[in-house]
Scaffold this active site. Sequence first.
Site, PDB file in Angstrom:
ATOM      1  N   TRP A  71      55.774  45.847  34.703  1.00  0.00           N
ATOM      2  CA  TRP A  71      54.585  46.451  35.295  1.00  0.00           C
ATOM      3  C   TRP A  71      54.988  47.402  36.418  1.00  0.00           C
ATOM      4  CZ3 TRP A  71      52.297  46.753  40.090  1.00  0.00           C
ATOM      5  CH2 TRP A  71      50.964  47.186  40.122  1.00  0.00           C
TER       6      TRP A  71
ATOM      7  N   LYS B  27      50.208  40.080  28.639  1.00  0.00           N
ATOM      8  CA  LYS B  27      50.877  40.018  27.328  1.00  0.00           C
ATOM      9  C   LYS B  27      51.161  41.411  26.762  1.00  0.00           C
ATOM     10  CE  LYS B  27      48.540  38.448  23.724  1.00  0.00           C
ATOM     11  NZ  LYS B  27      47.430  38.116  24.586  1.00  0.00           N
TER      12      LYS B  27
ATOM     13  N   ARG C  16      47.352  45.982  18.756  1.00  0.00           N
ATOM     14  CA  ARG C  16      45.962  46.020  18.295  1.00  0.00           C
ATOM     15  C   ARG C  16      45.186  47.109  19.037  1.00  0.00           C
ATOM     16  NH1 ARG C  16      44.097  40.855  20.419  1.00  0.00           N
ATOM     17  NH2 ARG C  16      45.775  41.311  21.883  1.00  0.00           N
TER      18      ARG C  16
ATOM     19  N   ALA D 127      41.126  37.111  18.690  1.00  0.00           N
ATOM     20  CA  ALA D 127      41.817  35.898  18.241  1.00  0.00           C
ATOM     21  C   ALA D 127      41.005  34.639  18.463  1.00  0.00           C
ATOM     22  CB  ALA D 127      43.166  35.766  18.940  1.00  0.00           C
TER      23      ALA D 127
ATOM     24  N   PHE E 156      55.139  38.534  39.935  1.00  0.00           N
ATOM     25  CA  PHE E 156      54.266  39.069  40.981  1.00  0.00           C
ATOM     26  C   PHE E 156      55.000  39.009  42.322  1.00  0.00           C
ATOM     27  CE2 PHE E 156      51.152  38.700  37.779  1.00  0.00           C
ATOM     28  CZ  PHE E 156      49.993  39.370  38.172  1.00  0.00           C
TER      29      PHE E 156
ATOM     30  N   PHE F 220      45.066  36.523  22.847  1.00  0.00           N
ATOM     31  CA  PHE F 220      44.861  35.333  23.675  1.00  0.00           C
ATOM     32  C   PHE F 220      46.109  34.445  23.700  1.00  0.00           C
ATOM     33  CE2 PHE F 220      40.289  36.356  22.686  1.00  0.00           C
ATOM     34  CZ  PHE F 220      40.007  36.808  23.952  1.00  0.00           C
TER      35      PHE F 220
ATOM     36  N   LYS G  82      37.059  42.357  30.678  1.00  0.00           N
ATOM     37  CA  LYS G  82      38.506  42.501  30.569  1.00  0.00           C
ATOM     38  C   LYS G  82      38.998  43.894  30.922  1.00  0.00           C
ATOM     39  CE  LYS G  82      42.232  41.351  27.315  1.00  0.00           C
ATOM     40  NZ  LYS G  82      42.985  42.603  27.320  1.00  0.00           N
TER      41      LYS G  82
ATOM     42  N   THR H  34      51.216  44.251  28.416  1.00  0.00           N
ATOM     43  CA  THR H  34      52.158  44.902  29.337  1.00  0.00           C
ATOM     44  C   THR H  34      53.584  44.482  29.025  1.00  0.00           C
ATOM     45  OG1 THR H  34      50.455  44.971  31.054  1.00  0.00           O
ATOM     46  CG2 THR H  34      52.745  45.203  31.776  1.00  0.00           C
TER      47      THR H  34
END
Length: 555
Positions: A409, A70, A93, A272, A381, A300, A104, A72
């Site tokens: 990415w 998210k 954030r 969140a 991907f 999230f 994470k 990224t």
Amino acid sequence: MLSDIEIAQATKPRHIREVADSAGVSEEYLELYGNYKAKVDYNLLRDKEHSPGKLVLVTAINPTPAGEGKTTTTVGLADALSLIEKRVIVALREPSLGPVFGIKGGAAGGGYAQVIPMEDINLHFTGDFHAIGAANNLLAALIDNHIQQGNSLGFDLRKITWKRCVDMNDRQLRNVVDGLGGKAHGVPREDGFDITVASEIMAIFCLATSITDLKERISRIVVGYTRDDQPITAGDLEAQGAMCALLKDALKPNLVQTLEGTPAFVHGGPFANIAHGCNSIMATRMAMALGDYCITEAGFGADLGAQKFLDIKCRLAGLKPDAVVVVATVRALKNHGGVAKADLDTEDLAALEAGLPNLLQHVENITQVYGLPCVVAINKFPTDTAAELALVEAKCKERGVNVALSEVWEKGGKGGIALAEEVVRLCELPNGFRFSYADELGIADKIEAIAQKVYHAEGVDLEPAAKKEIEQLEALGFGHMPICVAKTQYSFSDDQAKVGAPRGFRITVRKVKVSAGAGFIVALTGDIMTMPGLPKAPAAQRIDVDESGRISGLF
């Protein structure tokens, strides 16, 4: 292949003065923290005449071990908008040290779509979280000192609701007994710690619109109750002035940049799943004032972050989003469809179709419940097959929503051009933004509305303690406030094992409490905790620093 931190360290950033100049921030409002980060004086919002830019929210499906990307996507989308000559500012954030050293890892984006300086942002940054923790713990110290000095306000020691905090995953501190050692050392009582991002100070910090508003909100914090259940506030303890003094510099948004030099505000950061999960109103408004597009995110999945962004932040700040991006990956959707993480690289259309309802339910919530235009961004991907991508696109088009492949990415902004163009198109469409519940509903009815409309639960079961707390809070005049549901991030339900888009379940609310300073009611469901623990092999064990001060292992 370079790691995220190696990519970030190989990039030569622009001096923060150049970034500020490109964002329209003049020198008088800039407070430098070295060469590559700065704070921006909030008086800019008062002094600068502006018409607000478009507000775009980036959210996602329910997270899985496969990853969604998210942040990224948020960063890459902003860089892509810049490439198609749009004036854009990112509003993100700040990462908590808990996840950075836990499972994470970092939260500054990834690959060639990151905000930098990545190490600073993920570690101490400009000290905002330390200031929030200090203000939180000053209030805790004032409570216990007041009790030690005679307890003239009449605290019931069994009903003190304010906890201490630390920005670290430390399960050992969830429940403690303190004040031991005899009369001179305090009054013994049960106590506990929250992680800093779950503190009401963090929520207030993110929702405050000025120093005056910050001070007023702090004064309204309910820290405990008397024996006859009357609330005692931080204002009763005369704590708000000193607490605000600790927070005055932290309240100024932090300015950094993406790898491609796009200006980015990184400010505030409540989880969140246990808080409202959005960056500060101050940073969002500043980004909207300076850019034609503000790209922001919420934590999230959309059942948590987006729901709270829309029902809490937008309601309290008077914001109206122009478009929403829902991020998903084929891998994550197959995981929702029952495929183990080790097997996600193999094409599996049946599993993908079984997992797609998770994405489609989020999409329908955004478009049907909240009335907002939406695009699905598939974070691509190398193992995604043409058939899998075509299936996702077809199912989304059946709901009237377009899909854009995101390759940010790997390619940075160039990999997000199609997504950027769709976002620009959506922002020009009229929308019928609305909340999922009305202000005038009672607390239980608001929780029911979220559960049924957003989670698609059959209903809500209130445990006896929660029923009593709702009655008490409504009698004290708090019933008009919006709801912040604390719930697992892994499922629409309150059971993290129920992935996909479950049906036939009910939400159990075990506790309800007021965050009077933040201005919302917290409803705790399932076994959600406000102090996480570290995993068996924490990320901290892989982080190191060499003789030159170069950090490795941070991801």
